[in-house]
Design an enzyme around this catalytic site. Structure first.
Site, PDB file in Angstrom:
ATOM      1  N   ASP A  72     -12.218 -10.192  -1.370  1.00 13.99           N
ATOM      2  CA  ASP A  72     -13.121 -10.177   0.378  1.00 13.99           C
ATOM      3  C   ASP A  72     -15.066  -9.909  -1.025  1.00 13.99           C
ATOM      4  OD1 ASP A  72     -12.427  -8.206   1.164  1.00 13.99           O
ATOM      5  OD2 ASP A  72     -11.783  -9.440   3.411  1.00 13.99           O
TER       6      ASP A  72
ATOM      7  N   GLU B 162      -5.940 -10.745  -1.565  1.00 13.06           N
ATOM      8  CA  GLU B 162      -6.429 -10.010  -0.694  1.00 13.06           C
ATOM      9  C   GLU B 162      -8.419 -10.008  -0.723  1.00 13.06           C
ATOM     10  OE1 GLU B 162      -5.470  -6.719   1.932  1.00 13.06           O
ATOM     11  OE2 GLU B 162      -3.658  -7.657   1.911  1.00 13.06           O
TER      12      GLU B 162
ATOM     13  N   HIS C 235     -10.308  -6.099  -2.049  1.00  7.14           N
ATOM     14  CA  HIS C 235     -11.605  -6.062  -0.808  1.00  7.14           C
ATOM     15  C   HIS C 235     -12.642  -5.150  -1.315  1.00  7.14           C
ATOM     16  CE1 HIS C 235      -9.052  -7.531   2.236  1.00  7.14           C
ATOM     17  NE2 HIS C 235      -7.631  -6.462   1.529  1.00  7.14           N
TER      18      HIS C 235
ATOM     19  N   GLU D  36       0.454  -1.082   0.210  1.00  7.45           N
ATOM     20  CA  GLU D  36      -0.015  -0.171   0.099  1.00  7.45           C
ATOM     21  C   GLU D  36       1.072   1.441  -0.082  1.00  7.45           C
ATOM     22  OE1 GLU D  36      -2.357  -0.779   3.307  1.00  7.45           O
ATOM     23  OE2 GLU D  36      -3.374  -2.640   2.597  1.00  7.45           O
TER      24      GLU D  36
ATOM     25  N   ASN E 226       1.955  -4.740  -3.129  1.00  5.17           N
ATOM     26  CA  ASN E 226       0.454  -5.295  -3.136  1.00  5.17           C
ATOM     27  C   ASN E 226       0.216  -3.617  -2.527  1.00  5.17           C
ATOM     28  OD1 ASN E 226      -1.611  -7.334  -2.752  1.00  5.17           O
ATOM     29  ND2 ASN E 226      -1.203  -6.710  -0.336  1.00  5.17           N
TER      30      ASN E 226
HETATM   31  O1  9MR Z   1      -6.777  -8.780   8.412  1.00  2.00           O
HETATM   32  C1  9MR Z   1      -5.366  -8.116   8.889  1.00  2.00           C
HETATM   33  C2  9MR Z   1      -6.925  -7.472  10.871  1.00  2.00           C
HETATM   34  O2  9MR Z   1      -6.384  -8.024  11.023  1.00  2.00           O
HETATM   35  C3  9MR Z   1      -5.330  -6.260  10.609  1.00  2.00           C
HETATM   36  O3  9MR Z   1      -6.695  -6.001  11.684  1.00  2.00           O
HETATM   37  C4  9MR Z   1      -5.652  -4.969   9.894  1.00  2.00           C
HETATM   38  C5  9MR Z   1      -4.535  -3.851  10.305  1.00  2.00           C
HETATM   39  O4  9MR Z   1      -4.478  -3.252   9.782  1.00  2.00           O
HETATM   40  O5  9MR Z   1      -5.110  -5.970   9.150  1.00  2.00           O
HETATM   41  C6  9MR Z   1      -5.559  -6.374   8.167  1.00  2.00           C
HETATM   42  O6  9MR Z   1      -5.133  -7.639   6.972  1.00  2.00           O
HETATM   43  C7  9MR Z   1      -5.238  -6.080   5.605  1.00  2.00           C
HETATM   44  C8  9MR Z   1      -3.301  -6.696   5.386  1.00  2.00           C
HETATM   45  O7  9MR Z   1      -2.281  -6.694   5.751  1.00  2.00           O
HETATM   46  C9  9MR Z   1      -3.586  -5.191   3.879  1.00  2.00           C
HETATM   47  N1  9MR Z   1      -4.800  -5.201   3.358  1.00  2.00           N
HETATM   48  C10 9MR Z   1      -5.749  -5.073   3.927  1.00  2.00           C
HETATM   49  C11 9MR Z   1      -5.748  -6.053   5.020  1.00  2.00           C
HETATM   50  C12 9MR Z   1      -7.334  -5.025   5.680  1.00  2.00           C
HETATM   51  O8  9MR Z   1      -7.275  -4.387   6.910  1.00  2.00           O
END
Ligand code: 9MR
Length: 415
Positions: A332, A330, A302, A225, A266
């Site tokens: 969903d 990722e 997402h 990101e 990513n």
């Molecule tokens: O799934 C992850 C969640 O458990 C954490 O709390 C969160 C914190 O930022 O990160 C989530 O995963 C993220 C991923 O690492 C990067 N892209 C967005 C995802 C969803 O927030």
């Protein structure tokens, strides 16, 4: 969820005697299918793919005359938006999502997971099923805050637990992630840095983490990101102290630490054309021109039910044309207005199924798109509700670990 649990219990108890026909959303045909091939009144058997035919509500198949429904899974009331008690298919009977992906020529279909979920035996049983998942991503335990909570003190126990599980199953692992503005320990975010000191700390982190997993992960999301939605660089601690060079330095360091891991950038909100996608393309072109090691672009995915970008396939093809592989990392697809629609309406579930199918179809149609990872497979452990209040139900399995119509959308997308 009460009504749903009740229905599932009743259906499971009564199924052999009562349902010579498949229920709405149930399977009614496909290669190897030995169950009923006709559907309960009010639904019609429609082929999704050679492996799967499904009973769809007749309202969704206007060529069929509409009949009064006596199915226990039908809406109790009438009219659009009326909550229904199900839409749940139950347990998968088809080939499995990973098998379907492989049959389509992809490397894997996978899921994210997280260590606290490992105490849930029913959850693990499905995660361990390589017919469903050929790839695992640790949702949190390989991130910076988890692996280097104090400077130069490394903890790999959580990441190792995920890796061991995947290795035991013969599933490949996407390493996630090495450099990200989020989930950084305070010694990074609150430190006093110069270009030189932060560069050294970042290189040390990458060298140790990617070095620890050398030869064991398929790839790394090296930089996660890096852009704002308007296409400008995210002004995080790395950008502020090192400048955009932090990206090339991170990639080079990761290559040295694990020469065989594919190195990814990513990003989210690059599923459609726009400023962010354009900036990413420019970055990749300039990295390639400078011979910086970069092997892949991760498109997070997402998304929101009913709002899947129509140009996703075009974007995937554009990224692949830059000389990198592409993965949906990722995926969903969540519902935004849960409080008024719980349990989900048949229409929402059908829309979600269509949305999952169109994302998978986009990847399927682009040879450079090598695989798809869902950001955990069940609503039980989805990140969405805790981040976006009142939103969720994003995954292909519901919170009871039963599959939703979305599951069949994925199968159909790979067909
Ligand atoms: O799934 C992850 C969640 O458990 C954490 O709390 C969160 C914190 O930022 O990160 C989530 O995963 C993220 C991923 O690492 C990067 N892209 C967005 C995802 C969803 O927030």
């Amino acid at each position: 969820m009460h009504g749903l649990a009740q229905f599932v219990a009743i259906a499971a108890f009564a199924a052999p005697a009562v349902f010579a026909q498949s229920a709405i959303w149930g399977q009614c045909g496909g290669e190897g299918w030995a169950g009923p091939t006709t559907c309960v009144s009010g639904s019609t058997c429609v082929e999704s793919n050679p492996y799967y035919s499904q009973c769809l509500p007749s309202t969704a198949t206007p060529t069929q005359p509409s009949e009064p429904s006596n199915s226990p899974s039908s809406p109790s009331g009438s009219g659009g938006g009326t909550p229904v008690s199900t839409g749940i298919v139950g347990q998968p009977t088809g080939p499995g999502l990973n098998l379907a992906a492989k049959k389509a020529g992809k490397k894997y279909f996978g899921s994210a997971t997280d260590n606290p979920e490992f105490t849930d035996a029913a959850y693990l049983k499905i995660l361990n099923d390589t017919n469903e998942f050929g790839q695992i991503t640790p949702g949190n335990s390989m991130k910076w805050d988890a692996t280097e909570p104090e400077q130069n003190t490394f903890t790999f126990s959580g990441g190792d637990q995920v890796l061991d599980l995947a290795e035991g199953n013969g599933q490949i692992v996407r390493g996630h992630n090495l450099v990200w503005y989020n989930q950084l320990p305070s010694w990074v975010t609150s430190g006093t840095w110069t270009n030189a000191t932060l560069t050294a700390a970042m290189k040390n982190h990458i060298t140790n983490v990617a070095g620890h997993y050398k030869g064991k992960v398929y790839c790394w999301d090296v930089v996660n990101e890096p852009f704002n939605d308007d296409g400008t660089y995210r002004t995080d601690v790395f950008y502020e102290n090192i400048g955009i060079e932090y990206i090339a330095i991170a990639l080079q360091t990761a290559r040295e630490a694990d020469p065989n891991a594919k190195l990814y950038i990513n990003e989210y909100n690059i599923e459609y054309a726009g400023a962010k996608a354009t900036s990413l393309v420019s970055l990749v072109q300039s990295l390639k021109a400078a011979n910086v090691p970069l092997d892949g672009i991760g498109v997070q995915g997402h998304l929101i039910v009913g709002e899947v970008p129509t140009d996703l396939e075009t974007q995937l093809a554009l990224y692949a044309s830059l000389g990198v592989e592409v993965a949906i990392t990722e995926l969903d697809i969540h519902v935004t207005d849960l409080p008024t629609t719980l349990p989900e309406t048949a229409a929402l579930l059908a829309q979600q199924q269509e949305d999952y199918q169109s994302v998978i179809t986009a990847c399927n149609n682009v040879p450079g798109c090598i695989g798809v990872t869902i950001w955990d497979y069940t609503d039980k452990y989805s990140w969405v509700p805790s981040t976006f209040s009142g939103q969720g139900d994003a995954c292909p399995w519901d919170a009871n670990l039963d599959i939703k119509p979305a599951y069949n959308g994925i199968l159909a997308g790979f067909a």
